[in-house]
Design a protein around this motif. Structure first.
Motif, PDB file in Angstrom:
ATOM      1  N   GLU A  22       0.819  -1.205   0.000  1.00 30.65           N
ATOM      2  CA  GLU A  22       0.000   0.000   0.000  1.00 30.65           C
ATOM      3  C   GLU A  22       0.854   1.257   0.000  1.00 30.65           C
ATOM      4  N   CYS A  23       0.392   2.279  -0.716  1.00 31.12           N
ATOM      5  CA  CYS A  23       1.040   3.582  -0.729  1.00 31.12           C
ATOM      6  C   CYS A  23      -0.045   4.647  -0.760  1.00 31.12           C
ATOM      7  N   SER A  24       0.007   5.555   0.198  1.00 29.72           N
ATOM      8  CA  SER A  24      -0.976   6.627   0.258  1.00 29.72           C
ATOM      9  C   SER A  24      -0.280   7.956   0.531  1.00 29.72           C
ATOM     10  N   GLN A  25      -0.774   9.006  -0.113  1.00 26.36           N
ATOM     11  CA  GLN A  25      -0.235  10.347   0.144  1.00 26.36           C
ATOM     12  C   GLN A  25      -1.388  11.320   0.347  1.00 26.36           C
ATOM     13  N   THR A  26      -1.168  12.266   1.242  1.00 27.98           N
ATOM     14  CA  THR A  26      -2.218  13.221   1.599  1.00 27.98           C
ATOM     15  C   THR A  26      -1.926  14.606   1.052  1.00 27.98           C
ATOM     16  N   MET A  27      -1.031  14.704   0.093  1.00 24.72           N
ATOM     17  CA  MET A  27      -0.602  15.997  -0.441  1.00 24.72           C
ATOM     18  C   MET A  27      -1.346  16.373  -1.718  1.00 24.72           C
ATOM     19  N   GLY A  28      -2.214  15.486  -2.205  1.00 25.28           N
ATOM     20  CA  GLY A  28      -2.951  15.773  -3.428  1.00 25.28           C
ATOM     21  C   GLY A  28      -2.102  15.732  -4.682  1.00 25.28           C
ATOM     22  N   HIS A  29      -0.976  15.033  -4.633  1.00 26.80           N
ATOM     23  CA  HIS A  29      -0.084  14.976  -5.790  1.00 26.80           C
ATOM     24  C   HIS A  29      -0.673  14.113  -6.897  1.00 26.80           C
ATOM     25  N   ASP A  30      -0.527  14.593  -8.135  1.00 24.33           N
ATOM     26  CA  ASP A  30      -1.012  13.820  -9.277  1.00 24.33           C
ATOM     27  C   ASP A  30      -0.066  12.672  -9.632  1.00 24.33           C
ATOM     28  N   LYS A  31       1.223  12.918  -9.550  1.00 21.11           N
ATOM     29  CA  LYS A  31       2.202  11.939 -10.023  1.00 21.11           C
ATOM     30  C   LYS A  31       2.666  11.031  -8.888  1.00 21.11           C
ATOM     31  N   MET A  32       2.619   9.744  -9.152  1.00 22.54           N
ATOM     32  CA  MET A  32       3.094   8.776  -8.169  1.00 22.54           C
ATOM     33  C   MET A  32       3.946   7.732  -8.861  1.00 22.54           C
ATOM     34  N   TYR A  33       4.899   7.171  -8.094  1.00 22.92           N
ATOM     35  CA  TYR A  33       5.904   6.288  -8.660  1.00 22.92           C
ATOM     36  C   TYR A  33       6.162   5.115  -7.701  1.00 22.92           C
ATOM     37  N   TRP A  34       6.532   3.984  -8.283  1.00 28.52           N
ATOM     38  CA  TRP A  34       7.069   2.865  -7.517  1.00 28.52           C
ATOM     39  C   TRP A  34       8.483   2.592  -8.002  1.00 28.52           C
ATOM     40  N   GLY A  51      -1.935  10.379 -12.874  1.00 31.27           N
ATOM     41  CA  GLY A  51      -3.220  10.787 -12.344  1.00 31.27           C
ATOM     42  C   GLY A  51      -4.158   9.602 -12.276  1.00 31.27           C
ATOM     43  N   VAL A  52      -5.391   9.853 -11.829  1.00 32.47           N
ATOM     44  CA  VAL A  52      -6.378   8.788 -11.710  1.00 32.47           C
ATOM     45  C   VAL A  52      -6.567   8.091 -13.055  1.00 32.47           C
ATOM     46  N   ASN A  53      -6.615   6.773 -12.994  1.00 30.02           N
ATOM     47  CA  ASN A  53      -6.798   5.900 -14.166  1.00 30.02           C
ATOM     48  C   ASN A  53      -5.627   5.937 -15.148  1.00 30.02           C
ATOM     49  N   SER A  54      -4.519   6.483 -14.742  1.00 26.97           N
ATOM     50  CA  SER A  54      -3.305   6.514 -15.557  1.00 26.97           C
ATOM     51  C   SER A  54      -2.225   5.670 -14.900  1.00 26.97           C
ATOM     52  N   THR A  55      -1.739   4.641 -15.582  1.00 27.57           N
ATOM     53  CA  THR A  55      -0.605   3.867 -15.076  1.00 27.57           C
ATOM     54  C   THR A  55       0.285   3.496 -16.253  1.00 27.57           C
ATOM     55  N   GLU A  56       1.587   3.473 -16.000  1.00 27.86           N
ATOM     56  CA  GLU A  56       2.559   3.132 -17.026  1.00 27.86           C
ATOM     57  C   GLU A  56       3.626   2.246 -16.410  1.00 27.86           C
ATOM     58  N   LYS A  57       4.213   1.388 -17.239  1.00 27.08           N
ATOM     59  CA  LYS A  57       5.336   0.587 -16.771  1.00 27.08           C
ATOM     60  C   LYS A  57       6.607   1.432 -16.804  1.00 27.08           C
ATOM     61  N   GLY A  58       7.481   1.162 -15.861  1.00 26.93           N
ATOM     62  CA  GLY A  58       8.721   1.914 -15.764  1.00 26.93           C
ATOM     63  C   GLY A  58       9.834   1.304 -16.591  1.00 26.93           C
ATOM     64  N   ASP A  59      11.059   1.688 -16.242  1.00 31.96           N
ATOM     65  CA  ASP A  59      12.220   1.258 -17.022  1.00 31.96           C
ATOM     66  C   ASP A  59      12.624  -0.174 -16.729  1.00 31.96           C
ATOM     67  N   LEU A  60      12.335  -0.656 -15.515  1.00 27.69           N
ATOM     68  CA  LEU A  60      12.687  -2.024 -15.148  1.00 27.69           C
ATOM     69  C   LEU A  60      11.434  -2.879 -15.234  1.00 27.69           C
ATOM     70  N   SER A  61      11.547  -3.956 -16.005  1.00 21.23           N
ATOM     71  CA  SER A  61      10.412  -4.857 -16.156  1.00 21.23           C
ATOM     72  C   SER A  61      10.070  -5.486 -14.802  1.00 21.23           C
ATOM     73  N   SER A  62       8.792  -5.521 -14.502  1.00 21.06           N
ATOM     74  CA  SER A  62       8.352  -6.066 -13.220  1.00 21.06           C
ATOM     75  C   SER A  62       7.097  -6.893 -13.434  1.00 21.06           C
ATOM     76  N   GLU A  63       6.958  -7.965 -12.668  1.00 24.57           N
ATOM     77  CA  GLU A  63       5.760  -8.799 -12.743  1.00 24.57           C
ATOM     78  C   GLU A  63       4.627  -8.228 -11.895  1.00 24.57           C
ATOM     79  N   SER A  64       4.888  -7.146 -11.217  1.00 21.90           N
ATOM     80  CA  SER A  64       3.867  -6.524 -10.391  1.00 21.90           C
ATOM     81  C   SER A  64       2.930  -5.679 -11.253  1.00 21.90           C
ATOM     82  N   THR A  65       1.760  -5.370 -10.687  1.00 24.78           N
ATOM     83  CA  THR A  65       0.806  -4.479 -11.348  1.00 24.78           C
ATOM     84  C   THR A  65       0.408  -3.383 -10.368  1.00 24.78           C
ATOM     85  N   VAL A  66      -0.095  -2.273 -10.899  1.00 25.60           N
ATOM     86  CA  VAL A  66      -0.525  -1.167 -10.058  1.00 25.60           C
ATOM     87  C   VAL A  66      -1.899  -0.693 -10.520  1.00 25.60           C
ATOM     88  N   SER A  67      -2.543   0.071  -9.666  1.00 26.26           N
ATOM     89  CA  SER A  67      -3.809   0.695 -10.021  1.00 26.26           C
ATOM     90  C   SER A  67      -3.842   2.094  -9.415  1.00 26.26           C
TER      91      SER A  67
END
Lengths: 114, 114
Positions: A22-34, A51-67
Motif C-alpha cells: 500500500e502507498c498513500s499520500q495526503t498531499m494531493g499529488h497527481d504523479k506517483m511512482y514505484w 493521475g487517476v486511471n493513468s498507469t505506465e510501466k517503468g524502465d525495469l520490467s516487473s511482474e507486479s501491477t498497479v492501479s
C-alpha cells in the motif's frame, strides 16, 4: 516530513502468495511512482502514474501491477510472489503541474519471499 | 541502458573533510538534476537540486557543480560531519509524455569518520 505512507514496512511471505503493497499520500499529488531498490542500493523505476486511471510501466520490467483509482492511493500487487521479488519497494509522489518539483518518498516496504 | 553513472560506490571521509560524489549522464533531454540523501530505514529525501541553466548552486555545506558540455555534475559536502553518513543518489529528470520521471544513479555510501 513528507505525508506519504507505505504499509507494511516489513513483509515476509511464502512463495505463490498474492500480496499488495500500500502507498498513500495526503498531499494531493497527481504523479506517483514505484521504485524497486536492490541490495546494491540502486533505485529502478517499475511503475508510474500521472493521475487517476493513468498507469505506465517503468524502465525495469516487473511482474507486479498497479492501479490508480483515487488520487491519494497507488497500491502495487504481486499475484504470485517469488523469491526473486525479494527487495525493498519505495513509493514516491510529486505535484503534477508547473516546473519540475521535488519527489517525496515513503519509508519503503522491505519484502522477503521465502 | 544506464543513463546515469555515479561514482564512487563508497566513500570514507574524515570529519571536517570534503566529500565529492560525481555523476555523468548520457542524454541531453534532461531538465533537472537533484541529489537525494537516504538514511538506513528511510526513503530518499531531496538534498539539493540544480537546473541546467546554472553552473553551481550552494546551500549551506552542500554544493552542486554542473558541467553541461561534459554532461557531468557533482555534489560537494564541505566540512563533512558524522551525521552526513548516508547513501547519496544523483538523479536526472526526463521529460516524458504527460509529465516526467526521475532516473537515479547507482548510489554512493558515504561514511564520515569522527
Amino acid at each position: 516530513e513528507a505525508d506519504i505512507y507505505q504499509t507494511p514496512r516489513y513483509l515476509v511471505i511464502g512463495t505463490g502468495k498474492k500480496i499488495t503493497l500500500e502507498c498513500s499520500q495526503t498531499m494531493g499529488h497527481d504523479k506517483m511512482y514505484w521504485y524497486q531498490q536492490d541490495p546494491g542500493m540502486e533505485l529502478h523505476l517499475i511503475h508510474y502514474s500521472y493521475g487517476v486511471n493513468s498507469t505506465e510501466k517503468g524502465d525495469l520490467s516487473s511482474e507486479s501491477t498497479v492501479s490508480r483509482i483515487r488520487t491519494e492511493h497507488f497500491p502495487l500487487t504481486l499475484e504470485s510472489a517469488r523469491p526473486s521479488h525479494t527487495s525493498q519497494y519505495l513509493c514516491a509522489s510529486r505535484p503534477g503541474t508547473g516546473a519540475v518539483t521535488e519527489a517525496f518518498f515513503g519509508q519503503g516496504t522491505r519484502l522477503t519471499v521465502v | 541502458q544506464q543513463q546515469v553513472k555515479q561514482s564512487p560506490q563508497s566513500l570514507i571521509v574524515q570529519k571536517g573533510g570534503i566529500s565529492i560524489i560525481n555523476c555523468a549522464y548520457e542524454n541531453t533531454a534532461f531538465d533537472y538534476f537533484p541529489w537525494y540523501q537516504q538514511f538506513p530505514g528511510k526513503g530518499p529525501a531531496l538534498l539539493i537540486a540544480i537546473r541546467p541553466d546554472v553552473s553551481e548552486k550552494k546551500e549551506g555545506r552542500f554544493t552542486i557543480s554542473f558541467n553541461k558540455s561534459a554532461k557531468q555534475f557533482s555534489l560537494h559536502i564541505m566540512d563533512s560531519q558524522p551525521g552526513d553518513s548516508a547513501t547519496y543518489f544523483c538523479a536526472v529528470h526526463k521529460v516524458y509524455n504527460q509529465g516526467g520521471k526521475l532516473i537515479f544513479g547507482q548510489g554512493t555510501e558515504l561514511s564520515v569518520k569522527p
